[in-house]
Design an enzyme around this catalytic site. Structure first.
Site, PDB file in Angstrom:
ATOM      1  N   ASP A   1      24.230   3.941 -12.708  1.00  0.00           N
ATOM      2  CA  ASP A   1      25.256   3.334 -11.873  1.00  0.00           C
ATOM      3  C   ASP A   1      26.010   2.307 -12.716  1.00  0.00           C
ATOM      4  O   ASP A   1      25.480   1.812 -13.718  1.00  0.00           O
ATOM      5  CB  ASP A   1      24.587   2.660 -10.666  1.00  0.00           C
ATOM      6  CG  ASP A   1      25.591   1.949  -9.789  1.00  0.00           C
ATOM      7  OD1 ASP A   1      26.629   2.546  -9.474  1.00  0.00           O
ATOM      8  OD2 ASP A   1      25.328   0.791  -9.418  1.00  0.00           O
TER       9      ASP A   1
ATOM     10  N   ASP B   1      20.800   0.017  -8.432  1.00  0.00           N
ATOM     11  CA  ASP B   1      20.359  -1.266  -7.889  1.00  0.00           C
ATOM     12  C   ASP B   1      19.339  -1.112  -6.765  1.00  0.00           C
ATOM     13  O   ASP B   1      18.837  -2.105  -6.247  1.00  0.00           O
ATOM     14  CB  ASP B   1      21.546  -2.120  -7.441  1.00  0.00           C
ATOM     15  CG  ASP B   1      22.311  -1.473  -6.288  1.00  0.00           C
ATOM     16  OD1 ASP B   1      21.813  -0.495  -5.692  1.00  0.00           O
ATOM     17  OD2 ASP B   1      23.411  -1.958  -5.977  1.00  0.00           O
TER      18      ASP B   1
ATOM     19  N   CYS C   1     -19.441  10.215  -8.310  1.00  0.00           N
ATOM     20  CA  CYS C   1     -19.446   9.190  -7.259  1.00  0.00           C
ATOM     21  C   CYS C   1     -18.076   9.103  -6.596  1.00  0.00           C
ATOM     22  O   CYS C   1     -17.967   8.969  -5.372  1.00  0.00           O
ATOM     23  CB  CYS C   1     -19.831   7.838  -7.840  1.00  0.00           C
ATOM     24  SG  CYS C   1     -21.490   7.761  -8.524  1.00  0.00           S
TER      25      CYS C   1
ATOM     26  N   CYS D   1     -19.817   7.139 -11.801  1.00  0.00           N
ATOM     27  CA  CYS D   1     -19.249   8.273 -12.534  1.00  0.00           C
ATOM     28  C   CYS D   1     -18.236   8.997 -11.668  1.00  0.00           C
ATOM     29  O   CYS D   1     -18.002   8.639 -10.508  1.00  0.00           O
ATOM     30  CB  CYS D   1     -20.352   9.235 -12.972  1.00  0.00           C
ATOM     31  SG  CYS D   1     -21.175  10.067 -11.599  1.00  0.00           S
TER      32      CYS D   1
ATOM     33  N   ASP E   1      22.236   2.769  -3.971  1.00  0.00           N
ATOM     34  CA  ASP E   1      21.927   3.981  -4.729  1.00  0.00           C
ATOM     35  C   ASP E   1      20.636   4.652  -4.254  1.00  0.00           C
ATOM     36  O   ASP E   1      20.120   5.541  -4.924  1.00  0.00           O
ATOM     37  CB  ASP E   1      21.779   3.645  -6.220  1.00  0.00           C
ATOM     38  CG  ASP E   1      23.082   3.154  -6.825  1.00  0.00           C
ATOM     39  OD1 ASP E   1      24.120   3.782  -6.564  1.00  0.00           O
ATOM     40  OD2 ASP E   1      23.058   2.142  -7.536  1.00  0.00           O
TER      41      ASP E   1
END
Length: 772
Positions: free
Chosen positions: A462, A662, A29, A26, A666
């Protein structure tokens, strides 16, 4: 044999590792495991995924190690082992799947035994009530058979079916904490213990013999059976939710055909034994066993497993191929370039695993609540017990009725409040969402991207390599005075340019080969001061290059009218006497749009997203591309270092910005944007800088990624709402005695299955646009 621990270096001083954790049941835990790990010196971060049973830990190698982290978790009462370095080959994932299958089969056995012990007795109970009424029940309880049968069946159920719950609860008690199994164990024990005392006391004459309505033997057995049934269904759903990595692993064949040194024979070899430089045979219909480059043959290769694109890609000598893709119709010999964890598929699997192991910020609230949830429920149960005891005395109930009400209410509160659904709400959804994305070629590297993507209102793109193909190609051949055959001009130009490494020359040669033209070999070849080339063909000198090279103003009559900006004109002419060159034609070269750029950007506009073209190219070229794809806002001649400033400017105006590029030049803009979407091939994925990576290189993935993010976040919110509202409504009902323990057990199990099933519905969300 000792196995090295898998550790990926996140920075020079911080490493990252995965730890397999079993025994968690759960959200409490999860909180205990994270607390145990974070208590170690040198640990920077720990994210525990309940659904996958995996902890992702960032730490300082100089202060701690994966073995020390696993030991700390084990001391906390959970079995933990560091992942091994062979994780990329699938061994670690295979072990995890085997552990999941073992857990699922264990819950199935307990559920079957529990139902067999509980259901017949429950049916007999109701059958005797219908046939004989309360009098028969008093007689049945006194005459032993129904009462004793209920006692025996529930005792077996407590020992076998409840053993797993008691073991976990005891482990939690030893570490002075509590978990979901604490509530289940206490609820079952209250029901069974009260019934045992009341039943034996009735047999001894200490008080009047109880009827079956006053005994909770069947409720104790039934709640263990129903909760085990719920855990079984939940375990099956978890396996389905986490199937993405397993499906990716299955893409790699186990056996490959390696060529002998002289290439005359091929022998079978395990893929794990392949080394860089090995030559492998890939037959038609076979999967490519590992990353490599084609050195012989040509074929069409189905790369949809990494790109999501169904159209096969032509592959010939010199072209790369990715392990797991399908060779369709030709015989290929490849040279291995990557093995183990460096292959594209291994990197994809690692990204998916890391994404599934991290937590989106939306889970922080759930984690804070879960940390105090179980103690709070225990306090509510205690108050409920005192409340019902006092109420019974106030109404002067018989002692048996009072204690029955106390037991029923306390048991119901303890059972119905188990926080399983709360712990599964987010990780199960993230697993399904990231898996669905991986199958579509959308890799979510950063889970924060899920929340950021749904808030995006501006998409900055771009130009080169994003909207366009990123490489020059021949788009037109214009003959001088409109006469002649364009293939003749192209053949001459390609023959002259075939030994040049210039990108424009390569574009001309590629177009000639695509048209299957047979190139001539020039007798002489020279470069003309960077403006073109001169080659002697059939005794004459051919000039291929700029307008200055051939001594003209670059015009070719009116036939070049309408050629858009951003294109390069390569002129072809025979050299004549005294500079009077004989012009043949002009080859127009441009960076062409990707086939789906117009439709993809149109889809972004239909999603009410503003688009901006951001390019370092000249304004004429940028505006030409923008007009073709329907973008109005163009920011041109922007240096890579200044692109991030444009993003910050948009953010300062209050926009949530996604940057699509890319992933290399960039990178600053991708990192600055609220959401960075990197476009690139699968073999280059390790170098991508975005929060989301589109393997196919298609712009269509941008809209798909945003839709997937919105769908995932919608499911996360639905699941958190379901988990919270269930407890908000159910706990008061149980406390006021309106829900009996058996119904509470069924409701609790149903809540877990509902949350995971709702997460699985995310697979049905359509992220690709409909055909228009």
């Amino acid at each position: 044999m000792n196995t090295a621990v898998s550790t990926s270096v996140a920075s020079p001083d911080i490493a990252e590792t995965g730890i397999d954790v079993s025994g968690m049941s759960c959200a409490s835990c999860v909180a205990h495991v994270e607390k145990a790990v974070l208590s170690l010196a040198g640990v920077e971060q720990c994210d525990v995924n309940l659904a996958r049973g995996r902890a992702r830990v960032r730490y300082h190698p100089s202060q701690t190690s994966p073995l020390a982290v696993a030991a700390a978790i084990s001391r906390g009462g959970y079995e933990a082992t560091p992942e091994a370095t062979d994780d990329a080959s699938g061994d670690a994932e295979g072990k995890r799947l085997e552990r999941q299958r073992h857990e699922e089969s264990g819950w199935r056995r307990r559920a079957i035994v529990g139902v067999v012990l509980w259901l017949p007795m429950e049916a007999a109970h109701w059958l005797t009530q219908l046939l004989g009424g309360h009098a028969f029940h008093h007689a049945a309880a006194q005459s032993t058979w129904l009462g004793w049968a209920a006692l025996i069946c529930s005792t077996i159920a407590m020992a076998y079916v409840g053993g797993r719950f008691y073991q976990s609860a005891w482990a939690a008690l030893r570490r002075r904490t509590s978990n979901m199994d604490t509530l289940i164990s206490m609820g079952a024990s209250v029901a069974y213990g009260y019934s045992l005392i009341y039943f034996i006391g009735g047999l001894r004459g200490t008080w009047p013999p109880p009827s079956m309505h006053e005994l909770f033997f069947m409720e104790a057995a039934g709640l263990l059976a129903l909760i085990s049934l719920g855990h079984w269904l939940e375990a099956r759903a978890r396996q389905s939710a986490g199937s993405a990595i397993h499906q990716l692993l299955e893409l790699t064949p186990a056996i490959a055909l390696r060529a002998s040194d002289d290439g005359s024979a091929f022998t079978e070899i395990s893929v794990s034994a392949i080394k860089i430089g090995d030559k492998l045979l890939v037959r038609p219909g076979d999967r490519v066993p590992i990353d490599g480059v084609v050195i012989e043959g040509q074929s069409n290769v189905d790369e949809s497993m990494i790109s999501g694109e169904p159209i096969p890609i032509p592959r010939a000598a010199g072209n790369p191929v990715v392990g797991g893709t399908i060779n369709q119709d030709g015989r290929l010999i490849i040279r291995v370039t990557r093995t183990g964890a460096q292959t594209a598929l291994s990197q994809i699997i690692r990204l998916v695993e890391n994404a599934q192991s991290t937590k989106p910020p939306v889970q922080k609230l759930a984690d804070r609540i879960s940390a105090v949830f179980v103690p709070t429920v225990l306090a509510i149960a205690l108050v409920t017990g005192f409340g019902w005891y006092g109420w019974g005395h106030h109404l002067d109930w018989p002692a048996g009725q009072t204690w029955a009400a106390v037991a029923r209410a306390v048991c119901s509160v303890l059972i119905i409040a188990c926080p399983c659904a709360l712990g599964l709400a987010v990780p199960a959804t993230v697993m399904v969402g990231t898996g669905a994305g991986a199958r579509r070629g959308i890799l979510i590297r950063d889970i924060d991207a899920l929340q950021n993507a749904e808030k995006i209102d501006v998409v900055v793109l771009d130009k080169t390599g994003t909207i366009t193909q990123g490489k020059p190609a021949v788009t037109d051949i214009v003959m001088h005075d409109g006469a002649g055959d364009s293939n003749d001009v192209l053949l001459l130009a390609a023959s002259a340019e075939q030994f040049s490494a210039h990108p424009l020359a390569r574009a001309i040669v590629a177009e000639a080969r695509a048209r299957r033209l047979k190139l001539a070999t020039p007798e002489k070849f020279s470069s003309e001061s960077g403006s073109g080339v001169a080659a002697e063909i059939n005794g004459r000198t051919l000039l291929v290059g700029s307008a200055a090279l051939i001594g003209s103003d670059g015009a070719a009559g009116g036939h070049l009218a309408g050629i858009s900006a951003g294109q390069t004109h390569v002129h072809v002419a025979w050299r004549g006497a005294a500079g009077s060159n004989e012009r043949l034609g002009t080859i127009v070269i441009a960076d062409q749009l990707k086939s789906d750029s117009i439709a993809s950007i149109g889809e972004l506009h239909r999603m009410k997203l503003r688009t901006i073209l951001l390019s370092g190219d000249n304004r004429a070229a940028a505006e030409s591309v923008a007009r073709q794809v329907g973008i109005d806002d163009v920011r041109a001649e922007v240096k890579p270092a200044d692109k991030a400033a444009v993003i910050r400017e948009l953010q300062s105006d209050g926009f949530r910005v996604a940057m699509v590029g890319d992933g290399i030049n960039d990178a600053p803009a991708l990192a600055t944007a609220d959401l960075g979407i990197a476009i690139g091939g699968g073999s280059d994925i390790a170098r991508e800088a975005g929060d989301i990576v589109l393997l196919s290189g298609s712009l269509g993935g941008v809209a798909a990624a945003i839709r997937l993010s919105k769908g995932t976040m919608r499911k996360i919110r639905q699941n958190l709402f379901l988990a919270f509202i269930f407890n908000v409504i159910a706990i008061p009902l149980a406390a006021f005695g309106l829900v009996n323990p058996l119904i509470a057990a069924a409701a609790m199990a149903l809540s877990d299955v509902t949350v995971v099933t709702n997460a699985l519905l995310l697979r049905r969300v359509k992220i690709d646009p409909e055909v228009r």
